[in-house]
Design an enzyme around this catalytic site. Structure first.
Site, PDB file in Angstrom:
ATOM      1  N   GLY A  29       0.795  -1.218   0.000  1.00  0.00           N
ATOM      2  CA  GLY A  29       0.000   0.000   0.000  1.00  0.00           C
ATOM      3  C   GLY A  29       0.827   1.267   0.000  1.00  0.00           C
ATOM      4  O   GLY A  29       0.724   2.085   0.917  1.00  0.00           O
ATOM      5  N   GLY A  33      -0.455   8.146   1.823  1.00  0.00           N
ATOM      6  CA  GLY A  33      -0.362   8.182   3.278  1.00  0.00           C
ATOM      7  C   GLY A  33       0.830   7.500   3.910  1.00  0.00           C
ATOM      8  O   GLY A  33       1.983   7.739   3.549  1.00  0.00           O
ATOM      9  N   GLY A  35       1.957   4.483   3.803  1.00  0.00           N
ATOM     10  CA  GLY A  35       2.774   3.622   2.957  1.00  0.00           C
ATOM     11  C   GLY A  35       3.846   4.394   2.218  1.00  0.00           C
ATOM     12  O   GLY A  35       5.007   3.957   2.140  1.00  0.00           O
ATOM     13  N   LEU A  76      -5.396  -6.466  -2.767  1.00  0.00           N
ATOM     14  CA  LEU A  76      -5.625  -7.356  -1.629  1.00  0.00           C
ATOM     15  C   LEU A  76      -7.044  -7.900  -1.570  1.00  0.00           C
ATOM     16  O   LEU A  76      -7.310  -8.871  -0.856  1.00  0.00           O
ATOM     17  CB  LEU A  76      -5.308  -6.628  -0.323  1.00  0.00           C
ATOM     18  CG  LEU A  76      -3.821  -6.433  -0.013  1.00  0.00           C
ATOM     19  CD1 LEU A  76      -3.640  -5.405   1.098  1.00  0.00           C
ATOM     20  CD2 LEU A  76      -3.161  -7.751   0.377  1.00  0.00           C
ATOM     21  N   ASN A 102       1.070  -2.819   5.406  1.00  0.00           N
ATOM     22  CA  ASN A 102       0.546  -1.493   5.706  1.00  0.00           C
ATOM     23  C   ASN A 102      -0.823  -1.215   5.097  1.00  0.00           C
ATOM     24  O   ASN A 102      -1.613  -0.458   5.651  1.00  0.00           O
ATOM     25  CB  ASN A 102       1.568  -0.462   5.204  1.00  0.00           C
ATOM     26  CG  ASN A 102       1.009   0.938   5.103  1.00  0.00           C
ATOM     27  OD1 ASN A 102       0.968   1.692   6.069  1.00  0.00           O
ATOM     28  ND2 ASN A 102       0.565   1.308   3.891  1.00  0.00           N
ATOM     29  N   THR A 123      -9.809  -7.893   2.983  1.00  0.00           N
ATOM     30  CA  THR A 123      -8.690  -7.074   2.518  1.00  0.00           C
ATOM     31  C   THR A 123      -7.612  -6.948   3.586  1.00  0.00           C
ATOM     32  O   THR A 123      -6.437  -7.245   3.344  1.00  0.00           O
ATOM     33  CB  THR A 123      -9.186  -5.669   2.131  1.00  0.00           C
ATOM     34  OG1 THR A 123     -10.163  -5.783   1.094  1.00  0.00           O
ATOM     35  CG2 THR A 123      -8.044  -4.789   1.657  1.00  0.00           C
ATOM     36  N   SER A 150      -4.505  -1.526  14.699  1.00  0.00           N
ATOM     37  CA  SER A 150      -5.115  -0.256  15.090  1.00  0.00           C
ATOM     38  C   SER A 150      -5.653  -0.367  16.504  1.00  0.00           C
ATOM     39  O   SER A 150      -6.004  -1.467  16.960  1.00  0.00           O
ATOM     40  CB  SER A 150      -6.260   0.100  14.141  1.00  0.00           C
ATOM     41  OG  SER A 150      -7.003   1.209  14.621  1.00  0.00           O
ATOM     42  N   TYR A 170     -24.219  -5.964  10.419  1.00  0.00           N
ATOM     43  CA  TYR A 170     -22.986  -5.304   9.991  1.00  0.00           C
ATOM     44  C   TYR A 170     -22.930  -3.869  10.500  1.00  0.00           C
ATOM     45  O   TYR A 170     -23.882  -3.107  10.366  1.00  0.00           O
ATOM     46  CB  TYR A 170     -22.891  -5.296   8.467  1.00  0.00           C
ATOM     47  CG  TYR A 170     -21.631  -4.627   7.936  1.00  0.00           C
ATOM     48  CD1 TYR A 170     -20.449  -5.341   7.807  1.00  0.00           C
ATOM     49  CD2 TYR A 170     -21.635  -3.272   7.584  1.00  0.00           C
ATOM     50  CE1 TYR A 170     -19.299  -4.740   7.330  1.00  0.00           C
ATOM     51  CE2 TYR A 170     -20.484  -2.660   7.120  1.00  0.00           C
ATOM     52  CZ  TYR A 170     -19.317  -3.396   6.989  1.00  0.00           C
ATOM     53  OH  TYR A 170     -18.172  -2.792   6.518  1.00  0.00           O
TER      54      TYR A 170
END
Length: 313
Positions: A29, A33, A35, A76, A102, A123, A150, A170
């Site tokens: 990635g 940002g 990555g 991904l 990442n 993903t 995270s 969900y």
């Protein structure tokens, strides 16, 4: 005494004095940002960086200023794409010193990958699970895997009975929490399986950074999240929430991958350039929840992931 780093440390702070010449590092990635910043900082210290991107043209534009970076197309959200990228690397046979997983998505509307997996779990976890395991043989002794997780793992443990939300209602952040817990558990089990050959794994929380990752969050949602965080911090006697800059956000990834000792971080979860403390309060942004480091949970997730992708590692 070892140099101390913290929440405001940057990638350049963490890598000061480190020469990565001769090291081959893969970062997923690198089209935006964290990555891009991670790849930039590592390359600036001499590493040969391979960066995966879903959109090659976007990736070329984003990494134009990074000397010597090699881009590899990989989506991904498609296991066919993941396996094709991994096959290319294995065919080349060049060893790797570090993999930084990442790339990811956050709090998106309910949707599914090309293989029918819930988008965030598919993903953030399953794509990396297949990719990393497929190229694990390239990680030489002394090598390391860094999974970007995270503090959002506090939203939810994994649900191995209903990973695709077929019976469960969900929610964008509930799904995000599951995927981030999975990122930590994957590092825990990968570390257990590979440490005897000198390869270790660690999960990290980069902090709160305003990047493309938040593309699915409207301004009102973002403001509400920050207000809730500040309320929680006040109740816990902590200072107000502060955004990190992108170089500060990428610092923990490179600290855990390059600066910290393997025994210090292997099989653990780090934040603000240090190993996180256990934290059972789900309102607290800092710390790591027990279920995310539970070895039995990690082994169960590995087995479920193998069953879902139809491949044993």
């Amino acid at each position: 005494m070892a140099q101390q780093f913290g929440a405001t440390s940057t990638t350049d702070d963490v890598l000061s004095g480190i020469d990565l010449t001769g090291k081959r590092i893969l970062v997923t990635g690198v089209s935006a940002g964290l990555g891009v910043e991670t790849a930039r900082a590592l390359a600036a210290h001499g590493a040969a960086v391979i960066g995966t991107v879903r959109d090659v043209e976007k990736g070329q534009h984003a990494t134009a200023g990074i000397p010597g970076i090699t881009l590899l197309q990989m989506d991904l959200a498609s296991l066919a794409s993941v396996r094709a990228a991994a096959d290319k690397l294995v065919a080349e046979g060049k060893p790797l010193d570090l993999i930084i997983a990442n790339a990811g998505v956050m709090a998106c509307p309910k949707s599914f990958t090309a293989d029918g997996f819930e988008m965030q779990f598919g993903t953030n976890h399953l794509g990396h699970f297949v990719f990393v395991n497929s190229i694990a043989s390239l990680l030489q002794a002394g090598g390391r895997l860094v999974n970007l997780a995270s503090s959002g793992h506090r939203f939810s443990d994994v649900n191995l009975d209903d990973p695709n939300f077929e019976q469960t209602e969900y929610t964008p952040f509930g799904a995000y929490g599951r995927s981030k817990t999975a990122n930590i558990l994957f590092a825990v089990e990968f570390d257990r399986r590979h440490k005897a050959r000198g390869v270790r794994a660690v999960a990290v929380h980069p902090g709160g950074i305003q990047t493309e990752l938040g593309r699915h969050l409207g301004d009102d949602v973002l403001a509400g999240l920050v207000a809730q965080l500040n309320e929680n911090n006040r109740a816990a006697g902590l200072p107000p929430f502060q955004w990190k800059t992108i170089p500060q956000g990428a610092a923990t990834s490179v600290w855990a991958g390059v600066r910290a000792s393997a025994d210090e971080v292997g099989g653990l979860y780090c934040e603000d350039c240090h190993v996180a403390e256990p934290e059972n309060n789900d309102q607290a942004m800092r710390g790591v929840r027990a279920y995310a480091l539970d070895p039995d949970n990690a082994r169960a997730l590995w087995a479920k992931s193998e069953a879902m992708v139809g491949e044993r590692f």
